[in-house]
Scaffold this motif. Structure first.
Motif, PDB file in Angstrom:
ATOM      1  N   LYS A  68       0.821  -1.260   0.040  1.00 39.73           N
ATOM      2  CA  LYS A  68      -0.070  -0.046   0.049  1.00 39.73           C
ATOM      3  C   LYS A  68       0.831   1.410   0.014  1.00 39.73           C
ATOM      4  O   LYS A  68       0.541   2.380  -0.249  1.00 39.73           O
ATOM      5  N   TRP A  69       2.364   0.986   0.350  1.00 44.23           N
ATOM      6  CA  TRP A  69       2.848   2.356   0.448  1.00 44.23           C
ATOM      7  C   TRP A  69       3.712   2.485  -0.618  1.00 44.23           C
ATOM      8  O   TRP A  69       4.442   3.270  -0.963  1.00 44.23           O
ATOM      9  N   TRP A 110       8.827   7.457   9.557  1.00 45.49           N
ATOM     10  CA  TRP A 110       9.290   6.601  10.400  1.00 45.49           C
ATOM     11  C   TRP A 110       8.144   6.328  11.513  1.00 45.49           C
ATOM     12  O   TRP A 110       8.012   5.093  12.066  1.00 45.49           O
ATOM     13  N   LEU A 111       7.645   7.405  11.848  1.00 45.73           N
ATOM     14  CA  LEU A 111       6.637   7.162  12.959  1.00 45.73           C
ATOM     15  C   LEU A 111       5.353   6.506  12.401  1.00 45.73           C
ATOM     16  O   LEU A 111       4.640   5.728  13.288  1.00 45.73           O
ATOM     17  N   ALA A 112       5.132   6.670  11.218  1.00 49.00           N
ATOM     18  CA  ALA A 112       3.871   5.805  10.702  1.00 49.00           C
ATOM     19  C   ALA A 112       4.390   4.335  10.756  1.00 49.00           C
ATOM     20  O   ALA A 112       3.460   3.472  11.091  1.00 49.00           O
ATOM     21  N   THR A 113       5.457   3.904  10.435  1.00 50.10           N
ATOM     22  CA  THR A 113       6.007   2.389  10.455  1.00 50.10           C
ATOM     23  C   THR A 113       5.871   2.013  12.018  1.00 50.10           C
ATOM     24  O   THR A 113       5.252   0.888  11.974  1.00 50.10           O
ATOM     25  N   VAL A 114       6.249   2.939  12.847  1.00 48.42           N
ATOM     26  CA  VAL A 114       6.073   2.400  14.245  1.00 48.42           C
ATOM     27  C   VAL A 114       4.760   1.969  14.672  1.00 48.42           C
ATOM     28  O   VAL A 114       4.196   1.255  15.406  1.00 48.42           O
ATOM     29  N   ILE A 115       3.806   2.987  14.337  1.00 45.66           N
ATOM     30  CA  ILE A 115       2.548   3.202  14.655  1.00 45.66           C
ATOM     31  C   ILE A 115       1.807   1.933  14.107  1.00 45.66           C
ATOM     32  O   ILE A 115       0.994   1.187  14.522  1.00 45.66           O
ATOM     33  N   ARG A 153      16.541   6.261  14.425  1.00 44.97           N
ATOM     34  CA  ARG A 153      16.463   6.371  13.199  1.00 44.97           C
ATOM     35  C   ARG A 153      16.115   7.334  12.298  1.00 44.97           C
ATOM     36  O   ARG A 153      16.833   7.610  10.992  1.00 44.97           O
ATOM     37  N   PRO A 154      15.258   8.053  12.608  1.00 47.97           N
ATOM     38  CA  PRO A 154      14.791   9.335  11.718  1.00 47.97           C
ATOM     39  C   PRO A 154      15.957  10.323  11.839  1.00 47.97           C
ATOM     40  O   PRO A 154      15.913  10.927  10.527  1.00 47.97           O
ATOM     41  N   LEU A 155      16.598  10.552  12.825  1.00 48.26           N
ATOM     42  CA  LEU A 155      17.746  11.342  12.747  1.00 48.26           C
ATOM     43  C   LEU A 155      18.709  10.869  11.910  1.00 48.26           C
ATOM     44  O   LEU A 155      19.537  11.867  11.121  1.00 48.26           O
ATOM     45  N   LEU A 217      14.957   3.132   0.610  1.00 52.89           N
ATOM     46  CA  LEU A 217      15.221   1.675   0.945  1.00 52.89           C
ATOM     47  C   LEU A 217      15.163   1.514   2.302  1.00 52.89           C
ATOM     48  O   LEU A 217      14.611   0.653   2.921  1.00 52.89           O
ATOM     49  N   LEU A 218      15.836   2.180   3.279  1.00 50.09           N
ATOM     50  CA  LEU A 218      15.781   2.092   4.754  1.00 50.09           C
ATOM     51  C   LEU A 218      14.359   2.460   5.339  1.00 50.09           C
ATOM     52  O   LEU A 218      14.004   1.615   6.175  1.00 50.09           O
ATOM     53  N   LEU A 219      13.460   3.187   4.659  1.00 52.79           N
ATOM     54  CA  LEU A 219      12.005   3.421   5.168  1.00 52.79           C
ATOM     55  C   LEU A 219      11.359   1.922   4.991  1.00 52.79           C
ATOM     56  O   LEU A 219      10.668   1.642   5.608  1.00 52.79           O
ATOM     57  N   SER A 220      11.546   1.483   3.555  1.00 53.43           N
ATOM     58  CA  SER A 220      10.987   0.168   3.301  1.00 53.43           C
ATOM     59  C   SER A 220      11.368  -1.060   4.449  1.00 53.43           C
ATOM     60  O   SER A 220      10.467  -2.022   4.621  1.00 53.43           O
TER      61      SER A 220
END
Length: 227
Positions: A68-69, A110-115, A153-155, A217-220
């Motif tokens: 979906k992403w 990143w916060l969306a992936t954690v949630i 990670r986001p930093l 790639l890291l976000l995936s």
């Protein structure tokens, strides 16, 4: 002189109006609008092929929930790549050299992936904070370390993109200044520095493309852990 080197990273203004919005909007105007026709021109065909191959490569290890992403991450990669490469042109501004902009991309995604991980599979998501088979005495320390590594990670995403582009732009400017200074004094050395400048420019083009790919790639990979 040191301040003049970093002037290229200052947000441009025209009559006191910041042009950051224009720098962010311009990349989207360079791509042709996809056509609904069965046959399209070569540029559209190449563009569709590139986006399709990239999307397939990124989302190959993900399950169907992560697909979906696809539109979001593909659009982000194209935007970052175009912004990075446009910044190499003369009299332009690279928005992605600003840490604030990169963090604005990295933090919400990143916060969306954690949630998503905490909502869909909370046990599995929290299990990443404690490796299996950890000795009892090390449990508090490892939980703290894994929590810090998760929060940083986001930093790391934002700083990696900013630092690579900033370093490349500074090297190009320093070597170009050396070339102009040495040209009337030592033409042979100036020719060598000009060759080095050309090679560095080609390397910076590759870095601009690779860093955009690495960011997405890291976000995936973060998404893969939580879906």
């Amino acid at each position: 002189m040191t301040l003049s080197l970093f002037d290229q990273f200052a947000s441009p203004e025209l009559l006191g109006i910041p042009l950051m919005a224009l720098a962010l909007t311009l990349p989207w105007t360079l791509y042709p609008t996809p056509s609904s026709r069965w046959l399209s021109n070569r540029l559209l065909t190449l563009q569709n092929w590139f986006i399709g191959r990239f999307t397939q490569q990124i989302f190959l290890p993900l399950n169907m929930n992560g697909h979906k992403w696809a539109i979001l991450l593909s659009s982000l990669m194209i935007f970052l790549m175009t912004s990075n490469m446009l910044g190499l042109l003369p009299y332009t501004f690279t928005p992605t050299t600003q840490l604030s902009l990169n963090m604005a991309f990295a933090m919400p995604l990143w916060l969306a992936t954690v949630i998503i991980g905490l909502r869909n599979q909370p046990t599995h998501a929290l299990g990443h904070l404690l490796p299996e088979g950890t000795p009892t005495l090390l449990i508090p320390i490892l939980v703290i370390i894994e929590t810090i590594s998760l929060l940083i990670r986001p930093l790391a995403l934002g700083v990696r993109l900013t630092a690579n582009l900033t370093a490349g732009h500074l090297l190009i400017q320093l070597i170009s200044m050396a070339t102009f200074v040495l040209l009337p004094l030592m033409p042979t050395v100036a020719l060598l520095t000009a060759t080095l400048l050309l090679l560095l420019t080609l390397l910076e083009i590759a870095v601009a493309m690779i860093q955009a790919y690495v960011f997405v790639l890291l976000l995936s990979l973060y998404l893969q852990e939580n879906v």
